[in-house]
Write a protein that holds these residues in place. Structure first.
Motif, mmCIF file in Angstrom:
data_model
loop_
_atom_site.group_PDB
_atom_site.id
_atom_site.type_symbol
_atom_site.label_atom_id
_atom_site.label_comp_id
_atom_site.label_asym_id
_atom_site.label_seq_id
_atom_site.Cartn_x
_atom_site.Cartn_y
_atom_site.Cartn_z
ATOM 1 N N LYS A 158 0.820 -1.206 0.000
ATOM 2 C CA LYS A 158 0.000 0.000 0.000
ATOM 3 C C LYS A 158 0.855 1.256 0.000
ATOM 4 O O LYS A 158 0.460 2.285 -0.559
ATOM 5 N N ASN A 166 0.481 4.111 -2.702
ATOM 6 C CA ASN A 166 0.206 5.454 -2.201
ATOM 7 C C ASN A 166 1.194 6.477 -2.763
ATOM 8 O O ASN A 166 0.854 7.642 -2.959
ATOM 9 N N ARG A 210 -2.392 8.784 -4.117
ATOM 10 C CA ARG A 210 -2.993 8.829 -2.780
ATOM 11 C C ARG A 210 -4.495 8.561 -2.853
ATOM 12 O O ARG A 210 -5.080 7.958 -1.950
ATOM 13 N N LEU A 253 -5.960 4.580 -2.710
ATOM 14 C CA LEU A 253 -6.194 3.894 -1.442
ATOM 15 C C LEU A 253 -7.473 4.379 -0.776
ATOM 16 O O LEU A 253 -8.220 3.592 -0.195
#
Length: 714
Positions: free
Chosen positions: A236, A240, A244, A247
């Motif tokens: 993740k 990210n 951004r 997620l």
């Protein structure tokens, strides 16, 4: 428009396109000083901004952008605002602005046609590869949006069930054929008797196997994709760092639907692709390529992830995962045979031993993969309409999804251009990908030469486009984008593309359309003739005039008439499909853009062309059936169709990497292509592709087989 100004603009744009920025500045500066709002002067200013930026004169570019912000044209204002942002960032970093497909500083179509809808692009020449910077409008997303009307899921579930049945039937027939061949071989051998199991019905065996595979599909696919495609887990944190928003979209959507977050995977390949697989929402996986993360912007990555979320939890989700699980081993076997045989082919003493057995085996495994994949074509097309809609509703960003789909096409075409062949990963995962690699070959490579709206004229307005693309694995890109634009308009948003209706009605000549469907009309005619014949013989038998009823009791005569009708339709179509090509009536490379923008052509119109360029494709026996032949021309990429002839000492894959002249017939469907008449190299090597001869042979064979069935009845 003054002729002198126009010639200066064209010279400046040509220099910009070739990377001669100082020459471009010399031609565009006089025009940019003219304070008029005419399109020609605005284009000159935009081109001058790009030239200044490329030569490091960022201050001059900023000053000119500040003037463009006060323009009366909203599109120019929007472009100048975004370009100014990036120029300031570039100045702060003391770097040139990156030339990427995000269109940060783009706005001028460097082709000879007049720019439309704010497109701006440049080509950089390197190894005959021309990456193009494209101006994106960056149309806004919805801040607050109302839900879309709920679609009817019954139809999609029915298609998913039919797809499962088609896959089951295809596998059953393949098993039956293989068992039958084994039984025949054992029967012919002395002292051996075929076991009775070979004669048993394999339906329950296949059905049970399918149920087991559906249950285990997430874990089996994890292993297969890891083994064949080097798939790994995607953290993740890494996702990210690229987006951004993605997620947040995953967490919010899964929370709303009470799903666990899908497991994230990544493929270490440069081509942009994303797929989802599993059997239930809690076992779902989303696999993305490194190339997609690098080539899309933050909101576009989120939109494309939302598209895969729209596929999870549906009936076709588990069916498509099953099809991928069944087909990947055959494609992997085809790949390994091809690579291994190509290595042995380099050793002279082994070449004859390996070539023909390996060629046959590679062709068989590829054919099995192709047939099994074909069972899901309809399901693959329809589910993307639903997932596009879901992605727009999840993110409120239909324009971001439009940009994502187009950038994926551009990235796929660039990857093919760079590698000089279609990668194994693109073809093997094509059925689950959001964009078909075949469609991207032309669409992605002409970006910057032809506005998307012009290319999509055929896909949006041709009256028979849906029937002509019935054998495609993905829906028409123009159709998908228009549906997303409708969603944007429903939410009162400006759209990323502005589709313009054709200025004149699209006229399809009735005779052309009838020729296009001639084989299908022949099949229909055969069914009608079979019915009339049956009625005639029944009447004659009842009146005791003629006793041939025993011939027609088994209904094989219907198939005979269908084959005869198909043969007649094919014979009628041959001359229209392959008219004579001469040096006088051919179109050349520079005509390609206009041909692709024509919304009225049918495949049977057979546009005669003579194109030059470099032949791309896979080398060796993996390309013996010519599934991967592509012409790299100055205007873009073009798919080539070749039919092998008999007794040839060399084949098209032997010419890969060479400059060639292609003569043939350009045809327009979802994927434009050229049916090859001949390929010729600079040193005089020539290969002919006997399309018409093979079609004639098929028609004669169908005619003879049909006549036999009609006369013999079995």
């Amino acid at each position: 428009m003054p002729s002198h100004a126009e010639s200066c603009l064209q010279a400046g744009l040509a220099a910009l396109k070739q990377g001669n920025y100082h020459t471009a500045i010399a031609n565009l500066e006089p025009l940019a000083k003219v304070q008029k709002q005419d399109k020609i002067y605005l284009q000159a200013q935009v081109g001058l901004v790009m030239s200044y930026a490329r030569t490091g004169e960022v201050s001059k570019a900023i000053a000119l952008c500040q003037n463009l912000i006060s323009s009366n044209h909203p599109q120019v204002q929007e472009w100048a605002t975004r370009a100014l942002e990036n120029l300031y960032k570039s100045k702060n970093r003391k770097q040139k602005p990156p030339e990427t497909h995000t269109g940060n500083i783009s706005g001028l179509n460097a082709s000879r046609q007049e720019p439309q809808n704010g497109y701006v692009g440049t080509d950089d020449h390197h190894n005959n590869i021309k990456p193009v910077s494209i101006y994106w409008r960056q149309a806004r997303r919805a801040k607050v949006w109302q839900p879309l009307p709920k679609p009817n899921v019954i139809y999609s579930r029915l298609i998913a069930c039919l797809t499962f049945i088609a896959l089951f039937w295809m596998c059953k027939e393949m098993f039956k054929l293989v068992w039958g061949l084994i039984a025949q071989i054992l029967y012919k051998l002395p002292y051996l008797q075929p076991p009775q199991v070979l004669y048993h019905d394999s339906s329950f065996l296949i059905l049970g196997l399918f149920l087991i595979l559906m249950v285990l599909s997430p874990w089996l696919l994890d292993w297969l994709l890891g083994k064949f495609l080097a798939q790994k887990e995607l953290s993740k944190e890494k996702l990210n760092s690229y987006s951004r928003e993605t997620l947040r979209v995953l967490q919010r959507t899964c929370q709303q639907r009470r799903w666990p977050c899908p497991q994230l995977r990544i493929l270490p390949i440069s081509a942009p692709i994303i797929i989802s697989y599993g059997n239930l929402p809690r076992t779902a996986r989303i696999t993305v390529s490194q190339g997609l993360l690098e080539q899309l912007a933050n909101d576009e990555i989120a939109a494309i992830y939302a598209l895969t979320l729209g596929q999870i939890g549906r009936w076709d989700f588990v069916v498509m995962s099953l099809i991928l699980l069944v087909t990947i081993p055959f494609y992997g076997l085809y790949q390994q045979i091809s690579l291994s045989a190509n290595q042995h082919h380099s050793k002279i003493w082994q070449s004859k031993i390996w070539r023909w057995p390996a060629t046959v085996l590679a062709a068989i495994t590829y054919g099995i993969w192709f047939l099994l994949t074909g069972t899901a074509l309809l399901n693959s097309r329809l589910r993307l309409y639903h997932s596009d809609r879901q992605a727009a509703e999840i993110t409120g960003n239909p324009n971001g999804l439009i940009r994502a789909l187009l950038k994926i096409s551009i990235g796929v075409a660039h990857d093919i251009n760079l590698k000089e062949h279609t990668s194994w990963q693109l073809e093997s995962l094509n059925l689950l990908a959001p964009v078909a690699y075949q469609h991207s070959i032309v669409l992605g490579s002409i970006a910057g030469h032809l506005p998307f709206e012009s290319f999509f004229q055929w896909e949006n307005f041709h009256p028979h486009r849906q029937w002509l693309t019935i054998n495609s694995s993905h829906p028409l890109m123009g159709d998908r984008i228009e549906r997303l634009c409708q969603i944007a308009r429903y939410w009162h948003l400006n759209t990323e593309l502005y589709q313009i209706n054709p200025q004149q009605p699209i006229i399809i000549r009735p005779q052309s359309f009838l020729l296009q469907i001639a084989p299908w009309l022949g099949i229909l005619l055969g069914v009608i003739l079979a019915g009339l014949t049956w009625l005639l013989w029944q009447t004659a038998y009842a009146m005791q005039l003629l006793n041939l009823k025993w011939i027609y009791d088994d209904w094989y005569f219907v198939l005979g008439f269908v084959l005869i009708g198909f043969s007649i339709g094919t014979l009628i179509q041959i001359n229209a499909l392959f008219p004579k090509i001469t040096d006088v009536n051919v179109h050349k490379n520079e005509n390609l853009i206009n041909l692709l923008a024509d919304p009225s052509i049918l495949p049977v119109d057979s546009i005669k062309v003579r194109f030059t360029g470099k032949l791309l494709g896979r080398p060796g026996i993996g390309n013996y059936l010519a599934p991967d032949l592509i012409l790299q021309s100055s205007q873009g990429l073009m798919k080539l169709h070749h039919i092998p002839g008999l007794g040839k000492s060399f084949h098209p894959q032997d010419l890969i990497g060479q400059q060639i002249v292609v003569r043939g017939w350009l045809r327009r469907k979802a994927t434009p292509w050229i049916d090859i008449q001949s390929l010729e190299t600079q040193d005089g090597k020539k290969i002919n592709s006997p399309h018409s001869i093979w079609m004639l042979a098929i028609a004669i064979l169908a005619q003879g087989w049909g006549a036999y069935l009609v006369l013999m009845g079995h």
